[in-house]
Enzyme design. Structure first.
Site, short mmCIF file in Angstrom:
data_model
loop_
_atom_site.label_atom_id
_atom_site.label_comp_id
_atom_site.label_asym_id
_atom_site.label_seq_id
_atom_site.Cartn_x
_atom_site.Cartn_y
_atom_site.Cartn_z
CG HIS A 517 5.39 -5.34 4.74
ND1 HIS A 517 4.22 -5.01 5.40
CD2 HIS A 517 6.34 -4.51 5.25
CE1 HIS A 517 4.47 -4.03 6.25
NE2 HIS A 517 5.74 -3.71 6.19
CD GLU A 518 10.14 -4.80 5.08
OE1 GLU A 518 10.37 -3.59 4.87
OE2 GLU A 518 9.59 -5.19 6.13
CG HIS A 521 7.68 -0.39 3.42
ND1 HIS A 521 6.66 0.45 3.83
CD2 HIS A 521 7.86 -1.30 4.42
CE1 HIS A 521 6.23 0.03 5.02
NE2 HIS A 521 6.93 -1.01 5.39
CD GLU A 582 5.20 -0.22 8.31
OE1 GLU A 582 5.13 -1.39 7.88
OE2 GLU A 582 6.25 0.43 8.32
CG ASP A 586 0.59 -5.17 6.65
OD1 ASP A 586 1.74 -5.63 6.57
OD2 ASP A 586 0.08 -4.79 7.73
ZN LIG Z 1 6.81 -2.13 7.07
#
Ligand SMILES: [Zn+2]
Length: 682
Positions: A517-518, A521, A582, A586
């Site tokens: 997830h990070e 980003h 976000e 995900d």
């Molecule tokens: Zn996030």
């Protein structure tokens, strides 16, 4: 007193140690299982509602506790950390020999817990602050007063902070930006639906009560509340909305001090910069120049007396949690109960642990890490990070819609990402902060001023890439576009996210997805606009950029159709554009962690555990990270302000787009967890 720090994109938003000194009746909750078979509701078809399948029984058995507005397995870990931190703090404040770090955090905690002294002091901490405002004689004095408040971590009118230059991330520069409102979003001041109108009425009543507690007569206080709402409404109208602000281009306005001063002369920014304690500088970034131009007129049209009323309110509000029970209770009635649906306040010790973490978090964090996080924790996590980075390399290579030109740049960015795990290399030096065991409000003020000075001190200096944006005990993670780094505080590297006793499938479904997830980003709708060095620069071919936007648009539309809350005040859907980054992270994180797990599992058949294949355990672990219950009020507030989707959609939104999920669970076309129009960015 919130301190403005570097903007980050975050995931959300342990080892339990017993102590002989745990106060009676408040023993730590039992450790959280990484994988919880009792959470599963087997009456639900996983292909119909995977979130309910993974979490249904947990949701039935774990209502929101009265002192919370949201309760999930994620929050459960944060709650456990509070107990660990309390043990550390109770020991640090006990008589005996202590290190300077222990003494500092121990004294801070002791002062916070000493309610009798807080009560005895009454409004004394507020008195000199309000006297300062009363002595303001002119609009030029007003600007100096705002500079003073900012320097002492009291937000007012606009924001001033330091951040890397958007076009030269190696240099940190000054920023000014919109600000000054008190409610959580500009929309609360502007929208005309029944709930927004009601919220403003409740806010008026709250501000009036706070002025009364500060010593004003009810009629005077009522008029002051109206003034505050009018001033803040003006600021809200001049502010960009949250979704618009996701676009870095809208916040990219480098100007000279002379230019912004000429555009908004009534702010007397030259006078402000000279008196706010920041070093001298000649250029800065103005987050929203329109805000300064519009409020420039408001500075003129609103009377000096009304501005002073507004500053008094901002001062009282910043002190609300530091004063007597009456202030704390009124603050809770509005912000906790009305705005978030929390039934009762957290016990004082929890608030004091959080306050210590906020004020002296890197000192408390140092003690926390010593107690809970060994060097092997760093090793284990780094190994998973490497495996997931490798998966992303493969994922980019496999993309059919991206040209080799853009791919080359994407690889460079991926290979430049810095991994920060557990805690910073260097601990912060708090030796200049005076902490007294009998002065809670004073401690908060001094710690706040220390942090502001530290942040201002970065202006026109090389960027400090080693400085962390979260404290080590925090149960969260983040990616910073200007730093191009991913960060995992020690607090999150525990069950239910990571467990040494669990199989890879479960660990990759939990902390593995968080890592993915990070990483994603760095390549979401915001992150993709920054290059490997953290500069805001378009490294995409125009065609590839269009292809990305098309795919991101699919995700935005998909999530906009999900209902966030439905109560007697009506239905609120998710804002797919606000939550786009976000949701992209995900979906991407789930895919990358699954790819990494598949690589580890190889071709050797793995026996099911607890009746589930490794693939199923991976998705169940992911689903169970997000088991949660939330009050309607909190859900409503988050739908407006939180860039993250609620647990239900973090799970169902991502799995309904995942072919791997559908294969693992044997889902068929037409079932709810098989999207007819699966969106895929990464
Ligand atoms: Zn996030």
């Amino acid at each position: 007193m919130p301190v403005r720090t570097l903007s980050v994109v975050i995931l959300l938003c342990g080892g339990v140690l017993s102590s002989a000194q745990t106060p009676a009746g408040t023993a730590a909750p039992p450790p959280i299982a990484s994988f919880d078979l009792t959470a599963i509701d087997k009456t639900i078809d996983p292909c119909v509602d995977f979130y309910r399948y993974s979490c249904g029984n947990w949701m039935k058995n774990n209502p929101v506790p009265p002192d919370k507005s949201r309760w999930g397995r994620f929050d459960g870990l944060a709650e456990q950390n509070l107990y660990v931190l309390r043990d550390i703090l109770v020991q640090a404040q006990a008589p005996g020999k202590h290190s300077p770090t222990e003494k500092k955090v121990g004294d801070y905690y002791a002062a916070c817990m000493d309610e009798a002294t807080v009560e005895k002091k009454g409004t004394a901490p507020l008195t000199p602050e309000l006297a300062r405002i009363n002595s303001v004689q002119s609009k030029s004095d007003l600007v100096k007063q705002i500079a003073y408040m900012h320097q002492h971590a009291m937000p007012a009118l606009f924001g001033f902070y330091s951040q890397p230059d958007m076009h030269d991330s190696n240099a940190t520069i000054a920023y000014i930006d919109q600000g000054g409102i008190t409610l959580p979003d500009r929309d609360y001041y502007i929208k005309d639906d029944a709930k927004s109108v009601e919220t403003r009425q409740k806010y008026l009543e709250h501000v009036q009560k706070m002025f009364e507690l500060a010593g004003d007569q009810p009629q005077v206080a009522a008029a002051e509340a109206k003034t505050v709402l009018a001033v803040e409404t003006g600021l809200a109208q001049a502010s960009m909305d949250r979704t618009e602000r996701r676009d870095p281009k809208k916040r990219d306005h480098k100007m000279t001090v002379a230019e912004i001063s000429a555009a908004a002369p009534n702010f007397d920014l030259v006078g402000y910069f000279a008196s706010n304690g920041s070093p001298q500088f000649s250029t800065l970034n103005v987050g929203n120049p329109e805000f300064f131009k519009q409020v420039n007129a408001q500075l003129d049209s609103v009377s000096l007396a009304d501005w002073k009323t507004y500053l008094r309110w901002k001062t009282i509000n910043a002190h609300a949690q530091l004063l007597t029970k009456a202030f704390v209770e009124e603050d809770f009635q509005f912000n906790g109960k009305y705005m978030s649906g929390q039934k009762e306040q957290e016990p004082r010790w929890k608030r004091c642990v959080k306050s210590t973490d906020q004020a002296l978090g890197m000192a408390l964090g140092q003690l926390y890490v010593d107690k809970t996080f060994g060097p092997e924790g760093k090793e284990r996590t780094l190994k998973m990070v490497k495996a997931i980075e490798k998966a992303m390399q493969q994922d980019i290579a496999d993309l059919t819609w991206m040209s080799d030109t853009t791919k080359k740049q994407a690889y460079e960015k991926l290979n430049t990402i810095v991994n920060n795990i557990g805690y910073p290399d260097q601990w912060r030096d708090y030796s200049s902060v005076t902490i007294q065991s009998d002065d809670y409000a004073g401690n908060v003020a001094r710690a706040g001023a220390f942090e502001i000075k530290r942040q201002y001190g970065k202006i026109d200096k090389p960027t400090d890439r080693k400085d962390w944006g979260m404290t080590p005990p925090t149960v969260n993670a983040y990616y910073r576009p200007p730093m191009n780094d991913i960060n995992f505080p020690a607090g999150i590297l525990q069950p239910p996210f990571y467990s040494v006793t669990m199989d890879d499938a479960v660990n990759y479904g939990a902390i593995g997805v968080v890592i993915g997830h990070e990483l994603t980003h760095g390549f979401d709708d915001q992150g993709r606009k920054y290059d490997a060095q953290g500069n805001f620069r378009d490294w995409w071919t125009p065609e590839d950029g269009k292809e990305f936007e098309k795919r991101a648009g699919c995700t935005a539309d998909e999530y906009s159709s999900f209902v966030a809350v439905k109560d007697d005040k009506g239905e609120v859907k998710l804002n797919g554009k606000l939550t786009l980054g976000e949701n992209t992270a995900d979906n991407g994180g789930l895919k990358l962690a699954y790819m990494a797990l598949t690589e580890i599992l190889g071709n050797t058949p793995v026996k099911p555990i607890d009746g589930y294949t490794p693939q199923q355990r991976f998705f169940l672990a992911y689903g169970q990270i997000w088991c949660q219950n939330v009050t309607d009020q909190e859900a409503r507030k988050r739908a407006l302000t939180d860039p993250h989707s609620p647990g239900q959609w973090r799970v169902n939104g991502a799995v309904q787009n995942s072919a791997a999920f559908q294969k693992a669970w044997g889902c068929k076309e037409g079932q709810p967890m098989v999207s007819a129009n699966a969106c895929r960015v990464w």
